[in-house]
Design a protein around this motif. Structure first.
Motif, short mmCIF file in Angstrom:
data_model
loop_
_atom_site.label_atom_id
_atom_site.label_comp_id
_atom_site.label_asym_id
_atom_site.label_seq_id
_atom_site.Cartn_x
_atom_site.Cartn_y
_atom_site.Cartn_z
N VAL A 38 0.83 -1.21 0.00
CA VAL A 38 0.00 0.00 0.00
C VAL A 38 0.86 1.26 0.00
O VAL A 38 0.61 2.19 -0.77
N ARG A 39 1.88 1.26 0.83
CA ARG A 39 2.70 2.48 0.90
C ARG A 39 3.34 2.78 -0.44
O ARG A 39 3.50 3.93 -0.83
N GLN A 40 3.74 1.73 -1.16
CA GLN A 40 4.33 1.97 -2.48
C GLN A 40 3.26 2.29 -3.51
O GLN A 40 3.44 3.16 -4.37
N TYR A 41 2.15 1.59 -3.41
CA TYR A 41 1.09 1.79 -4.40
C TYR A 41 0.59 3.23 -4.41
O TYR A 41 0.44 3.83 -5.48
N VAL A 42 0.37 3.77 -3.24
CA VAL A 42 -0.21 5.12 -3.18
C VAL A 42 0.77 6.19 -3.65
O VAL A 42 0.38 7.33 -3.85
N ARG A 43 2.02 5.83 -3.80
CA ARG A 43 2.98 6.78 -4.36
C ARG A 43 3.26 6.48 -5.83
O ARG A 43 4.21 7.03 -6.41
N GLY A 44 2.49 5.58 -6.38
CA GLY A 44 2.66 5.28 -7.79
C GLY A 44 3.92 4.48 -8.08
O GLY A 44 4.44 4.50 -9.19
N LEU A 45 4.42 3.77 -7.08
CA LEU A 45 5.66 3.01 -7.27
C LEU A 45 5.41 1.58 -7.73
O LEU A 45 6.34 0.86 -8.08
#
Lengths: 256, 256
Positions: free
Chosen positions: B156-163
């Motif tokens: 989630v932390r990466q997803y929400v930054r578009g990573l």
DNA sequence: CGCGGAGTTGAACGCATTCAAGTCTTGTGG
DNA sequence: CCACAAGACTTGAATGCGTTCAACTCCGCG
């Protein structure tokens, strides 16, 4: 109103007075009451004037994991002020006296007392450091050390605010609470307490911990208070009480 | 320079530009290098432009407990800026590109861009919320759920930054690292990974996690992202991807 | 008097650790 | 090019710490 010499090193006389002036009328809560609810919109902060409270999260089956203990001199809800809402619940453990600082008073500080607000920031960072230390405690230490380490923190945090001596401190938790704080079952918490008692290290009874052997408690829990950011003077005092020998110049590395 | 859409909801275009302008020349670090040392005096902050790093503490026998993972878009050392020193070590996990924001630049913000500094405060509070969630994870969840929950957070932390998307994300940890993050031995971490793989939930291999069943992963880990304070739009997007059914109006209570 | 919560203790079970041996990959030097 | 060392990963087996289930005591309180 007394601020418990709150947060050694963070607030001077003047700041404490300012803070005190910003507080509203105190309210008293009974044990085991909800203080703040998760997701509740932030509305100022609550200064804990007396009593104990617990931050916690629930798992799917409704069991609690404590993620922090509030002792007299702590603030509840500061993060909700800055982030808009809270991510966990807070309940009183014992009877608690709370003094609110309104949302508007905090906002006003931005212009009237910015460095006071900066101190508030530091308070939340201290909370953060404490949380990280809890991760270490629960993640790395075996049961017995976990309890000893937790007791050590409770002792030091109260001691440095003048709330207790080094031979006894209040801790109005049940053994179940203790388990929820240390990530173990009540039964196992009970057994670990029994072991600490049997070894003469400390006795947890009647909502307080009687400390038999201060240094042994810290050693057993691998405790280090570096994460509490105590002023050097306070830290030195603790070191000296922990080990008078060290004060005479004998280095004890492992106690840092 | 790109800010990874850093911190959804916290920085707008202008703020990101201001931040970007305050940053010094990037430096590149190899894997497994010390980034910041515990007790080091605070000297500004380090923006993680790419790569992964870990905050950790050592126990008496030298074993690490991770107390946080830094992913691209995070800051290292912000707390040291505000508190004067750091209470833990930070090492790179993979190769890392760091951009410093000097201590003086941060101090200058107090007058030139106070609301930017306010956002920095919010960042540290987000860190704090993440730490609390780690306590919950390690304290309450059994091994398998612990791993699943940890993977969920990293996703989630990466997803929400578009990573990343929702079917695969980078996680350049060894299995030993994973154990240190989740409070278990490498051997046990290995077995839990094997179980997740066997159930088709996800596959942790070559420094990345291939997600077989997004929803099952979250369910297995009892994961909830409420503590990440995502803007409603981002949260809704996640909910929708997690369960298209829910987006059609079918309530799924257990998913927060 | 009886109820309920907190604390205590025993016994069985099981999850996680520990110890150990093995494979596989990677990088280094002969 | 191959040999070898080192680290990451994997697997089995034995052990043990912590949980679970259960029974019982103690105490405050209605």
């Amino acid at each position: 109103m007394e601020l418990h010499l709150a947060y050694p090193g963070l607030f001077d006389q003047g700041a404490a007075a300012q803070l005190s002036a910003a507080m509203g009328t105190p309210r008293q809560l009974n044990p085991r009451q909800r203080i703040l609810r998760a997701n509740a919109a932030g509305a100022g902060a609550l200064y804990v004037q007396s009593g104990f409270a617990a931050r916690y999260r629930l798992d799917r089956s409704g069991r609690r994991q404590f993620i922090g203990i509030l002792i007299p001199g702590d603030f509840a809800g500061l993060s909700a002020f800055a982030l808009g809402r809270l991510d966990h619940d807070i309940d009183s453990i014992s009877s608690v006296r709370l003094q609110p600082i309104g949302h508007d008073r905090l906002v006003a500080m931005k212009t009237t007392a910015p460095e006071l607000l900066c101190r508030m920031w530091q308070l939340t960072l201290l909370d953060s450091a404490i949380s990280r230390y809890w991760i270490f405690r629960i993640g790395r230490l075996p049961g017995l050390a976990r309890i000893a380490n937790f007791f050590s923190e409770m002792l030091v945090r109260q001691y440095v605010r003048g709330l207790c001596g080094t031979d006894r401190f209040e801790l109005p938790l049940t053994q179940s609470d203790l388990g929820e704080a240390c990530g173990m079952t009540p039964v196992h918490a009970n057994r670990m307490i029994g072991e600490l008692r049997a070894e003469g290290i400390c006795n947890f009874v009647d909502g307080a911990v009687e400390v038999g052997d201060f240094a042994a408690l810290f050693r057993m829990g691998q405790y280090s208070w570096d994460y509490l950011y105590l002023p050097e003077q306070v830290s030195a005092d603790l070191r000296q009480r922990l080990s008078p020998a060290a004060a005479r110049g004998i280095a004890l590395q492992e106690l840092r």
